[in-house]
Design a protein around this motif. Structure first.
Motif, PDB file in Angstrom:
ATOM      1  N   ARG A  36       0.823  -1.213   0.000  1.00 50.16           N
ATOM      2  CA  ARG A  36       0.000   0.000   0.000  1.00 50.16           C
ATOM      3  C   ARG A  36       0.857   1.263   0.000  1.00 50.16           C
ATOM      4  O   ARG A  36       0.574   2.217  -0.732  1.00 50.16           O
ATOM      5  CB  ARG A  36      -0.932   0.010   1.223  1.00 50.16           C
ATOM      6  CG  ARG A  36      -2.060  -1.015   1.119  1.00 50.16           C
ATOM      7  CD  ARG A  36      -3.118  -0.805   2.187  1.00 50.16           C
ATOM      8  NE  ARG A  36      -2.666  -1.170   3.519  1.00 50.16           N
ATOM      9  CZ  ARG A  36      -2.479  -0.320   4.512  1.00 50.16           C
ATOM     10  NH1 ARG A  36      -2.690   0.980   4.323  1.00 50.16           N
ATOM     11  NH2 ARG A  36      -2.079  -0.747   5.701  1.00 50.16           N
ATOM     12  N   TYR A  38       0.846   4.502  -2.421  1.00 51.98           N
ATOM     13  CA  TYR A  38       0.601   5.840  -1.874  1.00 51.98           C
ATOM     14  C   TYR A  38       1.678   6.831  -2.311  1.00 51.98           C
ATOM     15  O   TYR A  38       1.385   7.975  -2.669  1.00 51.98           O
ATOM     16  CB  TYR A  38       0.532   5.805  -0.345  1.00 51.98           C
ATOM     17  CG  TYR A  38      -0.571   4.949   0.223  1.00 51.98           C
ATOM     18  CD1 TYR A  38      -1.674   4.582  -0.548  1.00 51.98           C
ATOM     19  CD2 TYR A  38      -0.520   4.491   1.538  1.00 51.98           C
ATOM     20  CE1 TYR A  38      -2.687   3.794  -0.030  1.00 51.98           C
ATOM     21  CE2 TYR A  38      -1.532   3.704   2.065  1.00 51.98           C
ATOM     22  CZ  TYR A  38      -2.606   3.345   1.277  1.00 51.98           C
ATOM     23  OH  TYR A  38      -3.598   2.562   1.797  1.00 51.98           O
ATOM     24  N   ALA A  90       0.809   9.961  -4.637  1.00 51.16           N
ATOM     25  CA  ALA A  90       0.991  11.264  -3.990  1.00 51.16           C
ATOM     26  C   ALA A  90       2.067  12.111  -4.654  1.00 51.16           C
ATOM     27  O   ALA A  90       2.131  13.325  -4.421  1.00 51.16           O
ATOM     28  CB  ALA A  90       1.343  11.055  -2.519  1.00 51.16           C
ATOM     29  N   THR A 102      -3.994   5.521   4.706  1.00 47.06           N
ATOM     30  CA  THR A 102      -4.947   5.216   3.643  1.00 47.06           C
ATOM     31  C   THR A 102      -4.588   5.974   2.360  1.00 47.06           C
ATOM     32  O   THR A 102      -3.730   6.862   2.361  1.00 47.06           O
ATOM     33  CB  THR A 102      -6.370   5.619   4.055  1.00 47.06           C
ATOM     34  OG1 THR A 102      -6.433   7.060   4.181  1.00 47.06           O
ATOM     35  CG2 THR A 102      -6.768   4.981   5.384  1.00 47.06           C
ATOM     36  N   THR A 103      -5.286   5.627   1.274  1.00 44.89           N
ATOM     37  CA  THR A 103      -5.080   6.328   0.010  1.00 44.89           C
ATOM     38  C   THR A 103      -5.414   7.805   0.165  1.00 44.89           C
ATOM     39  O   THR A 103      -4.726   8.674  -0.382  1.00 44.89           O
ATOM     40  CB  THR A 103      -5.963   5.704  -1.091  1.00 44.89           C
ATOM     41  OG1 THR A 103      -5.680   4.315  -1.197  1.00 44.89           O
ATOM     42  CG2 THR A 103      -5.706   6.371  -2.430  1.00 44.89           C
ATOM     43  N   ARG A 104      -6.469   8.103   0.904  1.00 45.87           N
ATOM     44  CA  ARG A 104      -6.856   9.497   1.147  1.00 45.87           C
ATOM     45  C   ARG A 104      -5.742  10.251   1.848  1.00 45.87           C
ATOM     46  O   ARG A 104      -5.422  11.401   1.476  1.00 45.87           O
ATOM     47  CB  ARG A 104      -8.135   9.531   1.993  1.00 45.87           C
ATOM     48  CG  ARG A 104      -8.567  10.915   2.453  1.00 45.87           C
ATOM     49  CD  ARG A 104      -9.906  10.846   3.167  1.00 45.87           C
ATOM     50  NE  ARG A 104     -10.270  12.106   3.784  1.00 45.87           N
ATOM     51  CZ  ARG A 104      -9.939  12.455   5.016  1.00 45.87           C
ATOM     52  NH1 ARG A 104      -9.227  11.617   5.776  1.00 45.87           N
ATOM     53  NH2 ARG A 104     -10.311  13.616   5.522  1.00 45.87           N
ATOM     54  N   ASP A 105      -5.123   9.630   2.843  1.00 42.06           N
ATOM     55  CA  ASP A 105      -4.011  10.267   3.539  1.00 42.06           C
ATOM     56  C   ASP A 105      -2.873  10.575   2.571  1.00 42.06           C
ATOM     57  O   ASP A 105      -2.304  11.678   2.581  1.00 42.06           O
ATOM     58  CB  ASP A 105      -3.468   9.355   4.644  1.00 42.06           C
ATOM     59  CG  ASP A 105      -4.505   9.049   5.712  1.00 42.06           C
ATOM     60  OD1 ASP A 105      -5.371   9.908   5.967  1.00 42.06           O
ATOM     61  OD2 ASP A 105      -4.446   7.949   6.297  1.00 42.06           O
ATOM     62  N   LEU A 148      -2.950  10.992  -0.696  1.00 40.44           N
ATOM     63  CA  LEU A 148      -3.293  12.055  -1.642  1.00 40.44           C
ATOM     64  C   LEU A 148      -3.222  13.434  -0.999  1.00 40.44           C
ATOM     65  O   LEU A 148      -2.671  14.378  -1.576  1.00 40.44           O
ATOM     66  CB  LEU A 148      -4.694  11.812  -2.203  1.00 40.44           C
ATOM     67  CG  LEU A 148      -4.796  10.868  -3.405  1.00 40.44           C
ATOM     68  CD1 LEU A 148      -6.252  10.599  -3.738  1.00 40.44           C
ATOM     69  CD2 LEU A 148      -4.081  11.468  -4.615  1.00 40.44           C
ATOM     70  N   ILE A 149      -3.798  13.554   0.193  1.00 41.26           N
ATOM     71  CA  ILE A 149      -3.802  14.848   0.875  1.00 41.26           C
ATOM     72  C   ILE A 149      -2.375  15.285   1.208  1.00 41.26           C
ATOM     73  O   ILE A 149      -2.000  16.451   1.007  1.00 41.26           O
ATOM     74  CB  ILE A 149      -4.665  14.787   2.150  1.00 41.26           C
ATOM     75  CG1 ILE A 149      -6.139  14.622   1.774  1.00 41.26           C
ATOM     76  CG2 ILE A 149      -4.475  16.051   2.993  1.00 41.26           C
ATOM     77  CD1 ILE A 149      -7.071  14.447   2.955  1.00 41.26           C
ATOM     78  N   LEU A 199      -4.665  14.890   9.781  1.00 43.42           N
ATOM     79  CA  LEU A 199      -5.408  13.682   9.433  1.00 43.42           C
ATOM     80  C   LEU A 199      -5.466  12.681  10.585  1.00 43.42           C
ATOM     81  O   LEU A 199      -6.085  11.625  10.465  1.00 43.42           O
ATOM     82  CB  LEU A 199      -4.765  13.012   8.215  1.00 43.42           C
ATOM     83  CG  LEU A 199      -4.920  13.766   6.886  1.00 43.42           C
ATOM     84  CD1 LEU A 199      -3.971  13.201   5.838  1.00 43.42           C
ATOM     85  CD2 LEU A 199      -6.361  13.709   6.399  1.00 43.42           C
TER      86      LEU A 199
END
Length: 309
Positions: A118, A122, A126, A179-182, A184-185, A211
């Protein structure tokens, strides 16, 4: 550029790259205040290759494990996708087969392999935002963004962001909860580091804290996230390092090499120190320094002691 200037700037790069105080701002300030001219964004980008090499060496075991896990798993999944249908239990996953009779050890290996796979994705995902924006705004990064009024303002403004991240961040999520959201942000936050004075580690670590990531997890992923972007930037800027935009300090190939080597040695020490520091201390220790430095530079600019460009 003299040899003393090259050595000093290499030392500054190594000391400040991983601290949330902006290495690009410090190179801009030191070269202008003490040497009377800007070393240039390309010089900064190239000497960052030294500090990124320090990260590669320090995290060599982690980086190798992540790279091997990602590559082998992606390859296996591609073979399944284009090959003949196989039973579900024979399809490749990021999980390891049972290695020992100790189930606890087995599950730990499975979890680590899953996390490595993962994290590989990421970091790739990112990195895309800063790659695109870095190319689109290359000229502005090398010229207008290095204005010392902007640099000093960002030192102060982002000090407040770091303080807010420390205050509001819950710091309840370890690295394995990333996570993927983390990703990206934190990747978009890294784009802010294109402006000297923000700090790459400060921007991404602050995003991680907001986050809810633990401080050490946010900083560790911040280091991993910087590797592809900084390495690509340094290699891309290598031809321009000898021809700074406008008037500036011109480094010879030998001086650039020595400055990069100095930044590598000092950067390695800085990485080791910062990871131990953040395990027990907050990033607020750097907030006051950023504000004081920003105010000092504004005072020197207002008094006409130094030029903004």
């Amino acid at each position: 550029m003299t040899w003393v200037q090259a050595l000093v700037l290499g030392l500054v790069q190594g000391l400040t790259e991983f601290l949330p105080i902006s290495s690009s701002a410090h190179l801009r300030i030191v070269s202008s205040v003490f040497f009377g001219a800007d070393a240039g964004a390309s010089f900064t980008a190239v000497t960052q290759l030294g500090t990124e090499a320090a990260v590669l060496v320090y995290f060599a075991k982690d980086i190798w494990r992540i790279a091997i896990t990602w590559c082998t798993t992606v390859w296996a999944k591609l073979r399944v996708a284009v090959g003949p249908k196989v039973p579900v239990h024979d399809q490749p996953t990021t999980r390891l087969p049972v290695m020992t009779a100790d189930n606890q050890h087995h599950f730990a290996l499975e979890a680590q392999r899953e996390l490595d796979y993962r994290i590989g994705w990421y970091v790739i995902i990112a990195t895309i935002p800063i790659g695109v924006l870095g190319l689109l705004f290359k000229d502005e990064i090398r010229t207008g963004a290095r204005n010392l009024w902007l640099v000093s303002f960002m030192l102060i403004a982002f000090a407040l962001v770091i303080a807010a991240a420390e205050y509001y961040g819950t710091q309840k999520r370890p690295m394995d909860k990333l996570t993927t959201r983390d990703g990206l942000i934190m990747g978009f936050a890294q784009c802010l580091a294109l402006i000297p004075g923000v700090s790459r580690s400060g921007a991404t670590s602050s995003a991680g804290l907001f986050l809810g990531l633990e401080r050490e997890a946010a900083v560790r992923f911040s280091f991993l996230l910087a590797i592809p972007a900084v390495t690509a930037s340094g290699l891309f800027s290598l031809p321009d390092a000898f021809e700074p935009a406008g008037e500036g300090l011109n480094a010879s190939g030998a001086q650039l090499l020595v400055a990069t080597l100095v930044s590598f040695v000092v950067g390695y020490i800085s990485v080791a120190w910062l990871l131990k520091f953040v395990a027990k201390h907050s990033l607020n220790w750097f907030v006051g320094y950023r504000i004081v430095l920003g105010l000092i530079i504004m005072g020197l600019l207002a008094g006409g002691v130094i030029s903004a460009i």
